[in-house]
Enzyme design. Structure first.
Site, PDB file in Angstrom:
ATOM      1  CB  SER A 262       7.761 -72.374 -32.271  1.00 15.09           C
ATOM      2  OG  SER A 262       8.123 -71.293 -32.893  1.00 15.09           O
ATOM      3  CG  ASP A 263       8.840 -74.719 -38.722  1.00  8.49           C
ATOM      4  OD1 ASP A 263       8.978 -73.469 -38.718  1.00  8.49           O
ATOM      5  OD2 ASP A 263       8.559 -76.231 -39.207  1.00  8.49           O
ATOM      6  CG  PHE A 264       9.363 -68.918 -38.313  1.00  4.88           C
ATOM      7  CD1 PHE A 264       9.430 -67.598 -38.900  1.00  4.88           C
ATOM      8  CD2 PHE A 264      11.293 -70.219 -38.159  1.00  4.88           C
ATOM      9  CE1 PHE A 264      10.770 -67.227 -39.449  1.00  4.88           C
ATOM     10  CE2 PHE A 264      12.462 -69.455 -38.013  1.00  4.88           C
ATOM     11  CZ  PHE A 264      11.893 -68.206 -38.772  1.00  4.88           C
ATOM     12  CD1 TRP A 265       3.548 -67.059 -37.268  1.00  7.06           C
ATOM     13  CD2 TRP A 265       4.695 -67.885 -38.224  1.00  7.06           C
ATOM     14  NE1 TRP A 265       3.668 -65.907 -37.086  1.00  7.06           N
ATOM     15  CE2 TRP A 265       4.182 -66.261 -38.946  1.00  7.06           C
ATOM     16  CE3 TRP A 265       4.988 -68.736 -39.934  1.00  7.06           C
ATOM     17  CZ2 TRP A 265       5.681 -65.455 -39.874  1.00  7.06           C
ATOM     18  CZ3 TRP A 265       5.858 -67.551 -41.070  1.00  7.06           C
ATOM     19  CH2 TRP A 265       5.150 -66.669 -40.745  1.00  7.06           C
ATOM     20  CB  SER A 266       4.893 -74.970 -34.519  1.00  6.23           C
ATOM     21  OG  SER A 266       6.372 -74.809 -34.511  1.00  6.23           O
TER      22      SER A 266
END
Length: 712
Positions: A262-266
């Site tokens: 995941s992208d950060f916090w996606s």
């Protein structure tokens, strides 16, 4: 404890399966996510917006905790992750380790040079390895759909083929150093506005032929080890939960064998994300934590085999690159050697936009030269884009120092001074007086974009257009040096004789720009994205549903890519709009002539490789490089824009000499150069009919035309 997964004679996938089989459930869950303390990134972004503070400064913990905890009893190392794609940025360390600050990726794309991209990737890969990191989050291959997108600086181009070619070379170079490359942001994360909420609606043909294409090339041509899933929704579903892109396309159709982070916090869920094909949550355990995953296993909404699959995918890549067998022993980067490469890359990507009267290159004995500009561009090396890809430089070369160094190397007698213009232009009269008194004026201007927000418009910030418009008339020998990461408007273009686009150069800014201004290096870059004359010429003008999107009743903005395939130069050509500077455009300090162009469609047109041959002659008095570009017009029945880029080659030629140019376009290549996406067949197909091959030196200057027919 016997550790069969440490047997190096076994295949990476086998070792990964054996490791996962030996793990407890608690250990498995601990490896599904990063180990950063959870923070509320949404609240943090809002705090930054309200206070005007730098999001980087507020989230400094991101810099030091980009990792997954190791498990000593199993021999699992601490998994260290660093951001990219413009250098080693925000790696796992205390503090985040400095590295070579390279030119922005948009600039690299202007080189139109796969060999240069390979060098760029090698610098990044070697430094990632030297600093003991395992993953480099890059390259980024989203497209420049809008000119104001905040992350255009770290993406390549508006063209999917150019983006894919260079992304493939960077990926190969990074992975040659035992480092996992991670393509991002998958997919249609082409804007930063409301990136945590927005949903992108895009036609399947458009998705396949434009936005997915460079990712497909990364997978098939570079065997990329990891993909980063985007923040946005796709057709109403979060990208981290969209099985169609994460599994059906990425794995079943393309054969991807790596893992998806995941992208950060996606990541927005545990069960839907893992089931869809996301394998790893970063930077923390907001969703893939012990309580949530255990509960899902208990109620069977999640299967343990799915958890195992996610871990096997990541461990397979770690074993593939020897990361279990390599001790953590960070070394020292050779700053001087890598800086020299950064300088050479920087000079190879500049685009000469205008040069009336041969103002450039400057004479080293020109008398007095004054640099004028606001502090970001005239005082310091312009390091470029903000956000998670920001690199802490090993050193910097400011513009004044760089100019003086190069002049000294040339034995020039010119003197160089500088006037820094206040951001509010309060000392503009001082700058005008200095310009009038000098023999040559070099105005340095631009913009620095950032992750997390799009630009408000296409004009340079802090009223720099007015700065140029008022200073330039004071001296006929005025050169504008643009340092930016996005196309900018140039309402002053008729008032200056020379303009050179050098991009956000990074740490060697001062030297690279001076090399170009004094002709130590002949500029050879080509624009990787179109420069419009006005905002009204762009595909989003007057169309809020295209950008920034509208609330269609779901409570979040929806952006519709209703322009279809008409994006970038395809938009301008389809609409008959003349841009300020077209895609592929760039001048030189010498001149070239392209002749003897032939096209051979092969024995079976549409199936055989297409070969374009030409002769490139340097008709000037300096050595230089030109980029020969091949575009293809498809049959009318395909309803395609007039041209698509299908091949290019950069060739260096000495003055008065000629060089043969051969460009082969393979219909079976992963960028599907002759094909269109068929909804009915659910695949790329080559349509019978007449094809037109355009050969030249930009998207708008391709006068050599040859036709061939693909039979039914």
């Amino acid at each position: 404890m016997t550790r069969p997964w440490q047997d190096r004679t076994k295949q990476p996938h086998e070792r990964a399966r054996e490791l996962v089989a030996a793990m407890s459930l608690q250990q498995k869950i601990s490896q599904l996510h990063g180990a950063m303390d959870t923070i509320d990134i949404y609240a943090l972004s809002e705090q930054a917006r309200e206070s005007g503070a730098d999001l980087d400064a507020l989230a400094t913990q991101i810099r030091v905790e980009r990792h997954v905890d190791g498990i000593d009893e199993l021999g699992i190392p601490r998994f260290r992750i660093t951001n990219g794609p413009v250098g080693v940025g925000m790696g796992d360390g205390t503090p985040s380790p400095p590295a070579t600050s390279l030119p922005m990726t948009i600039g690299l794309a202007a080189g139109f040079d796969p060999a240069l991209a390979r060098e760029y990737g090698s610098i990044i890969g070697s430094e990632t390895a030297t600093l003991g990191q395992h993953v480099l989050e890059g390259p980024g291959v989203c497209l420049h759909r809008t000119a104001t997108a905040g992350r255009n600086f770290e993406y390549f181009s508006e063209d999917p083929y150019l983006s894919g070619v260079l992304g493939v070379e960077i990926t190969k170079a990074i992975q040659e150093h035992g480092v996992i490359a991670m393509g991002k942001h998958y997919v249609v994360n082409d804007q930063e506005y409301e990136r945590f909420r927005v949903s992108v609606e895009v036609d399947e043909q458009v998705l396949r032929e434009l936005y997915l294409l460079p990712f497909e090339m990364l997978v098939k041509d570079a065997s990329i080890a990891a993909i980063m899933s985007a923040y946005n929704r796709i057709r109403g579903v979060y990208a981290t939960e969209y099985r169609y892109t994460l599994t059906e396309i990425l794995r079943h159709e393309w054969g991807f064998e790596g893992y998806v982070q995941s992208d950060f916090w996606s990541c927005r869920s545990a069960v839907p994300s893992l089931n869809a094909g996301m394998d790893h949550e970063m930077p923390d355990a907001k969703w893939l934590n012990e309580d949530t995953v255990t509960a899902a296993l208990r109620d069977t909404s999640l299967e343990i085999e799915t958890v195992d699959r996610a871990l096997v995918r990541r461990y397979t890549q770690m074993f593939r690159f020897g990361q279990f067998d390599r001790p953590y022993a960070p070394g020292e980067i050779d700053a001087a050697a890598h800086g020299a490469v950064a300088r050479r890359i920087g000079t190879g990507i500049a685009v000469l936009l205008k040069n009336e009267g041969g103002v450039l290159p400057l004479d080293p004995d020109a008398g007095s030269i004054v640099i004028i500009g606001q502090s970001t561009y005239a005082d310091d090396a312009c390091l470029g884009g903000g956000g998670s890809s920001k690199v802490i430089p090993l050193y910097t070369v400011p513009p004044l120092d760089g100019m003086r160094d190069v002049l000294a190397g040339l034995g020039g007698t010119a003197t160089v001074t500088k006037v820094t213009v206040a951001d509010d232009l309060s000392n503009l009269d001082e700058a005008k007086a200095a310009a009038a008194a000098a023999d040559v004026v070099v105005i340095m201007a631009g913009l620095v974009a950032t992750e997390g927000e799009d630009q408000a418009g296409m004009n340079m910030v802090n009223d720099q257009d007015r700065l140029i418009a008022e200073v330039a008339p004071a001296n006929a020998a005025t050169v504008v040096v643009l340092k930016d990461g996005n196309p900018v408007l140039m309402p002053w273009i008729d008032a200056v004789p020379a303009v050179i686009e050098t991009w956000n150069q990074g740490q060697e800014d001062g030297h690279a720009v001076a090399d170009l201004l004094f002709g130590v290096v002949n500029p050879s870059g080509k624009l990787p994205t179109t420069y419009p004359r006005s905002p009204g010429d762009t595909l989003v003008a007057g169309r809020p549903e295209r950008y920034p999107g509208t609330d269609e009743g779901d409570g979040y903005p929806v952006i519709r890519y209703s322009e279809g395939l008409q994006m970038g130069y395809r938009w301008f050509q389809s609409q008959g709009i003349a841009p300020l500077f077209p895609f592929g455009y760039g001048l030189s300090y010498t001149t070239f002539a392209l002749s003897d162009v032939t096209v051979d469609a092969g024995e079976r047109p549409g199936e055989s490789p297409l070969t374009v041959r030409a002769t490139l002659t340097n008709t000037g008095d300096r050595s230089g490089a030109e980029v020969v570009q091949v575009y293809l017009g498809l049959p009318a029945a395909t309803n395609q824009p007039p041209k698509r880029l299908v091949g290019f080659r950069k060739v260096t030629v000495e003055p008065g000499a000629s060089a043969p140019v051969d460009i082969v376009v393979d219909p079976a290549a992963t960028h599907h150069p002759l094909s269109v996406w068929s909804r009915g067949d659910h695949r790329f197909v080559t349509v019978p009919g007449e094809y037109v091959v355009h050969v030249g030196t930009s998207s708008d200057d391709s006068p050599a035309r040859h036709r061939f027919t693909v039979p039914a």
